[in-house]
Design a protein around this motif. Structure first.
Motif, PDB file in Angstrom:
ATOM      1  N   GLU A 167       0.794  -1.232   0.024  1.00 49.82           N
ATOM      2  CA  GLU A 167      -0.363  -0.050  -0.154  1.00 49.82           C
ATOM      3  C   GLU A 167       0.536   1.594  -0.445  1.00 49.82           C
ATOM      4  OE1 GLU A 167      -3.872  -1.762   2.055  1.00 49.82           O
ATOM      5  OE2 GLU A 167      -1.657  -1.043   3.629  1.00 49.82           O
ATOM      6  N   VAL A 168       1.820   1.131   0.911  1.00 47.38           N
ATOM      7  CA  VAL A 168       2.711   2.461   0.491  1.00 47.38           C
ATOM      8  C   VAL A 168       3.404   1.969  -1.051  1.00 47.38           C
ATOM      9  CG1 VAL A 168       4.687   3.610   2.172  1.00 47.38           C
ATOM     10  CG2 VAL A 168       3.045   1.835   2.942  1.00 47.38           C
ATOM     11  N   PHE A 169       3.836   1.678  -1.321  1.00 48.67           N
ATOM     12  CA  PHE A 169       4.776   1.528  -2.721  1.00 48.67           C
ATOM     13  C   PHE A 169       3.270   1.782  -3.184  1.00 48.67           C
ATOM     14  CE2 PHE A 169       5.232  -0.443  -6.848  1.00 48.67           C
ATOM     15  CZ  PHE A 169       5.987  -0.117  -7.120  1.00 48.67           C
ATOM     16  N   ALA A 170       2.490   1.719  -4.092  1.00 47.60           N
ATOM     17  CA  ALA A 170       1.217   2.252  -4.728  1.00 47.60           C
ATOM     18  C   ALA A 170       0.801   3.341  -4.360  1.00 47.60           C
ATOM     19  CB  ALA A 170      -0.534   1.999  -4.423  1.00 47.60           C
ATOM     20  N   PHE A 171       1.085   3.908  -2.986  1.00 50.46           N
ATOM     21  CA  PHE A 171       0.562   5.327  -2.645  1.00 50.46           C
ATOM     22  C   PHE A 171       2.111   6.651  -3.313  1.00 50.46           C
ATOM     23  CE2 PHE A 171       1.583   9.397   0.275  1.00 50.46           C
ATOM     24  CZ  PHE A 171       1.241  10.232   0.253  1.00 50.46           C
ATOM     25  N   VAL A 172       3.352   5.946  -2.796  1.00 46.83           N
ATOM     26  CA  VAL A 172       4.606   6.470  -3.627  1.00 46.83           C
ATOM     27  C   VAL A 172       4.383   6.931  -4.961  1.00 46.83           C
ATOM     28  CG1 VAL A 172       7.045   6.012  -3.870  1.00 46.83           C
ATOM     29  CG2 VAL A 172       5.931   5.502  -0.833  1.00 46.83           C
ATOM     30  N   GLU A 173       3.962   5.117  -5.629  1.00 53.10           N
ATOM     31  CA  GLU A 173       3.766   5.718  -6.781  1.00 53.10           C
ATOM     32  C   GLU A 173       2.811   6.350  -7.786  1.00 53.10           C
ATOM     33  OE1 GLU A 173       3.056   2.292 -10.459  1.00 53.10           O
ATOM     34  OE2 GLU A 173       2.248   2.448  -8.439  1.00 53.10           O
ATOM     35  N   ARG A 174       1.781   6.607  -6.793  1.00 48.99           N
ATOM     36  CA  ARG A 174       0.751   7.473  -7.928  1.00 48.99           C
ATOM     37  C   ARG A 174       1.353   8.660  -7.002  1.00 48.99           C
ATOM     38  NH1 ARG A 174      -2.185   5.856  -4.068  1.00 48.99           N
ATOM     39  NH2 ARG A 174      -2.698   7.602  -2.454  1.00 48.99           N
ATOM     40  N   GLU A 175       2.071   9.546  -6.139  1.00 52.05           N
ATOM     41  CA  GLU A 175       2.037  10.684  -5.228  1.00 52.05           C
ATOM     42  C   GLU A 175       3.259  11.329  -6.239  1.00 52.05           C
ATOM     43  OE1 GLU A 175       1.283  12.839  -3.023  1.00 52.05           O
ATOM     44  OE2 GLU A 175      -0.857  11.694  -3.417  1.00 52.05           O
TER      45      GLU A 175
ATOM     46  N   ALA B 218      10.597  -3.271  -7.544  1.00 47.89           N
ATOM     47  CA  ALA B 218       8.779  -3.082  -6.703  1.00 47.89           C
ATOM     48  C   ALA B 218       8.839  -4.761  -6.619  1.00 47.89           C
ATOM     49  CB  ALA B 218       7.973  -3.342  -7.969  1.00 47.89           C
ATOM     50  N   GLU B 219       9.836  -5.755  -6.646  1.00 49.71           N
ATOM     51  CA  GLU B 219       9.336  -7.338  -6.249  1.00 49.71           C
ATOM     52  C   GLU B 219       9.542  -7.722  -4.997  1.00 49.71           C
ATOM     53  OE1 GLU B 219      10.104 -11.591  -8.282  1.00 49.71           O
ATOM     54  OE2 GLU B 219      11.760 -10.037  -8.405  1.00 49.71           O
ATOM     55  N   VAL B 220      11.053  -6.682  -4.098  1.00 45.54           N
ATOM     56  CA  VAL B 220      11.193  -6.552  -3.031  1.00 45.54           C
ATOM     57  C   VAL B 220      10.156  -5.997  -2.114  1.00 45.54           C
ATOM     58  CG1 VAL B 220      12.625  -5.733  -0.971  1.00 45.54           C
ATOM     59  CG2 VAL B 220      13.969  -6.805  -3.400  1.00 45.54           C
ATOM     60  N   TYR B 221       9.320  -4.836  -2.595  1.00 47.47           N
ATOM     61  CA  TYR B 221       8.490  -4.479  -2.069  1.00 47.47           C
ATOM     62  C   TYR B 221       7.017  -4.533  -2.033  1.00 47.47           C
ATOM     63  CZ  TYR B 221      11.649  -0.039  -1.959  1.00 47.47           C
ATOM     64  OH  TYR B 221      13.387   0.019  -1.468  1.00 47.47           O
ATOM     65  N   THR B 222       7.155  -4.654  -3.198  1.00 43.64           N
ATOM     66  CA  THR B 222       5.344  -5.884  -3.246  1.00 43.64           C
ATOM     67  C   THR B 222       5.180  -7.358  -3.661  1.00 43.64           C
ATOM     68  OG1 THR B 222       4.912  -5.360  -5.415  1.00 43.64           O
ATOM     69  CG2 THR B 222       4.752  -3.428  -3.923  1.00 43.64           C
TER      70      THR B 222
ATOM     71  N   THR C   7       9.459  -3.132 -17.156  1.00 45.88           N
ATOM     72  CA  THR C   7       9.379  -2.728 -17.783  1.00 45.88           C
ATOM     73  C   THR C   7       8.674  -0.868 -17.417  1.00 45.88           C
ATOM     74  OG1 THR C   7       7.673  -4.950 -19.022  1.00 45.88           O
ATOM     75  CG2 THR C   7       6.923  -2.188 -19.592  1.00 45.88           C
ATOM     76  N   GLU C   8       8.513  -0.925 -15.955  1.00 50.45           N
ATOM     77  CA  GLU C   8       8.133   0.890 -16.113  1.00 50.45           C
ATOM     78  C   GLU C   8       9.471   0.825 -15.204  1.00 50.45           C
ATOM     79  OE1 GLU C   8       3.786  -1.475 -14.630  1.00 50.45           O
ATOM     80  OE2 GLU C   8       6.433  -2.436 -14.556  1.00 50.45           O
ATOM     81  N   ALA C   9      10.219  -0.001 -14.644  1.00 54.39           N
ATOM     82  CA  ALA C   9      11.890   1.014 -14.213  1.00 54.39           C
ATOM     83  C   ALA C   9      12.414   1.256 -16.017  1.00 54.39           C
ATOM     84  CB  ALA C   9      12.442  -0.180 -13.844  1.00 54.39           C
TER      85      ALA C   9
END
Length: 501
Positions: free
Chosen positions: A179-187, A225-229, A235-237
């Motif tokens: 969830e924190v990952f998604a927040f950082v990504e969105r912001e 991302a694999e570590v975090y989620t 692809t995004e990186a």
């Protein structure tokens, strides 16, 4: 921004100890309605957020916990007195407990930055003139997201809190790391759509966040991302790396050392994001030389102070470099000399000879190899404080992140030239083939003491599976995040401790 160094924070209440602490500090008496008339006035509040985030790049505790526990950084206790700290040794040995004082201070530093960003954003959004400075609001959001990136990296399951004040009757709870990952990504994605590109504003905007600086942060986010989620986002990186490369603004400096000189800031070809330092005007301080260098460097470099002989590196870090690699010249080891080759001797005529740390509890003063990360050339000193800007992201990182993604995607042929481009800059021999271990070791050579090694070792797995001096056993994977500090859980019983702690 380079010259806007006086923090003029608005009449917002800033949460100082994170979203569980309730201490408050008042800054001034002007209200957002009357104060924020121009973009410069709005920016003056954001300066404080930049300065607090700089703790991830300077010698503060967020930097320390990004480096302690790796095979490139230790601070031994000295037989002559000083420097012993069991908290740091526990991190070094991967034996951190919830009451560790160093990780607790780091939590406070990270969440103070987040809390300040929350307060600044609330004030900016409350201004009737907010439509006149969308870029400043985007900066503040990206800076807050940067703080959460580090909080997620260090502690995993941290609370997402975006208000300027905490309600003591409704204390925040943990969010999952995903969830924190998604927040950082969105912001960050929302902020990057507003920020200017360095193509149009590099010289005049330094060192404020540009699109490319946030793209670089997103590349780091996606690479891990694999570590975090649990799910990769290669692809995004790759897309974020290409966004920076295709801007056509950045390239490698001729000499890697140029990135860390006080004279190479605004005009750097390589630096993507750094923190402006001017200790003569209370705008930060670079204390790498104070903490890391041996005492005799006072006379070697004609310093206005005696270095404290603290931070050291391991033989394992030194042994990664080829002898011809110019980066190796920044590591101090063996018999020490002046630039002209004359021996560096003490007042008894004994030459300083730096040897590996033999005893991390009671090391002799000459134990521990050193890293001259920020060079004294061109420095304007304020006591023991240097004015070298603190580097967080540079173009070499983009090249090596792209190489890693390509290699993980099976395209070693495209990855190899990128790694060799970085190696060639420092006169290291060209590689003829490439493995993930090659990439990890190249990152270790290139970014020594830049706060990246722990994150890299966790991503590559070596943090858990490998051993080195003093760290003699494998590490369980649950230690890939630190425990949430015990004092935070005491202050906020809604917080849950990370597993196994």
């Amino acid at each position: 921004m380079k010259h806007i160094i006086t923090k003029i924070l608005v009449s917002a209440v800033v949460v100082l100890a994170g979203c569980t602490g309730l201490d408050e500090e008042q800054f001034g008496s002007l209200s957002p309605a009357t104060y924020y008339r121009t973009e410069e006035e709005a920016l003056s509040s954001v300066v404080g957020v930049y300065q607090q985030l700089s703790g991830v790049a300077d010698i503060g505790d967020p930097f320390r916990i990004a480096e302690f526990g790796t095979d490139e950084f230790l601070v031994p206790g000295r037989a002559s007195g000083g420097w012993f700290d069991q908290n740091n040794i526990d991190i070094m040995l991967h034996q951190v407990k919830p009451d560790n004082a160093t990780t607790s201070r780091a939590w406070k530093g990270i969440f103070q930055e987040i809390g300040t960003a929350n307060a600044v954003l609330e004030s900016l959004e409350s201004s009737p003139n907010k439509a006149n400075f969308p870029g400043v609001i985007a900066e503040a959001r990206a800076l807050r997201a940067y703080g959460y990136l580090y909080a997620m990296d260090f502690w995993g399951n941290v609370p997402i809190f975006t208000q300027a004040r905490v309600d003591p009757q409704n204390l925040p709870t943990n969010n999952t790391r995903a969830e924190v990952f998604a927040f950082v990504e969105r912001e960050m994605l929302q902020a990057v759509s507003v920020l200017p590109s360095a193509k149009n504003a590099k010289a005049t905007y330094y060192p404020r966040l540009t699109k490319e600086a946030v793209y670089a942060a997103l590349a780091t986010l996606y690479l891990n991302a694999e570590v975090y989620t649990g799910s990769p986002k290669r692809t995004e990186a790759l897309a974020m790396c290409d966004n920076v490369i295709n801007a056509g603004v950045y390239s490698l400096e001729t000499n890697v050392v140029d990135n860390f000189k006080a004279t190479n800031e605004v005009n750097s070809k390589e630096i993507i994001f750094s923190f402006s330092i001017n200790p003569t005007r209370n705008a930060g301080a670079n204390q790498f030389m104070l903490y890391a260098q041996p005492a005799l460097d006072k006379q070697r470099y004609n310093l206005p102070f005696t270095p404290a002989n603290g931070y050291s590196t391991y033989r394992e870090a030194l042994d990664r470099y080829e002898n011809a690699d110019r980066r190796k010249s920044l590591l101090q080891y063996g018999p020490q000399t002046y630039a002209n080759g004359q021996p560096l001797v003490d007042n008894r005529g004994v030459q300083l000879n730096l040897v590996p740390v033999r005893d991390y509890i009671s090391a002799q003063d000459n134990e521990g190899y050193r890293v001259l990360k920020y060079v004294p050339e061109g420095v304007s000193w304020s006591g023991f404080n240097a004015d070298n800007d603190l580097v967080l992201t540079r173009y070499a990182d983009i090249l090596l992140m792209k190489a890693e993604v390509l290699l993980r995607n099976g395209n070693a042929a495209a990855a190899l030239p990128l790694v060799n481009q970085v190696r060639a800059r420092s006169n290291a021999s060209a590689l003829t083939s490439l493995t993930l271990k090659n990439v990890e070791e190249e990152r270790a050579r290139e970014f020594i003491w830049e706060g990246q090694r722990r994150r890299d070792m966790i991503r590559f797995g070596s943090y858990f599976t490998e051993t080195w001096t003093f760290k003699t056993t494998q590490t369980p994977t649950w230690r890939g995040i630190y425990p949430i500090p015990a004092e935070q859980i005491t202050a906020n019983p809604n917080l849950k401790q990370n597993p196994n702690y």
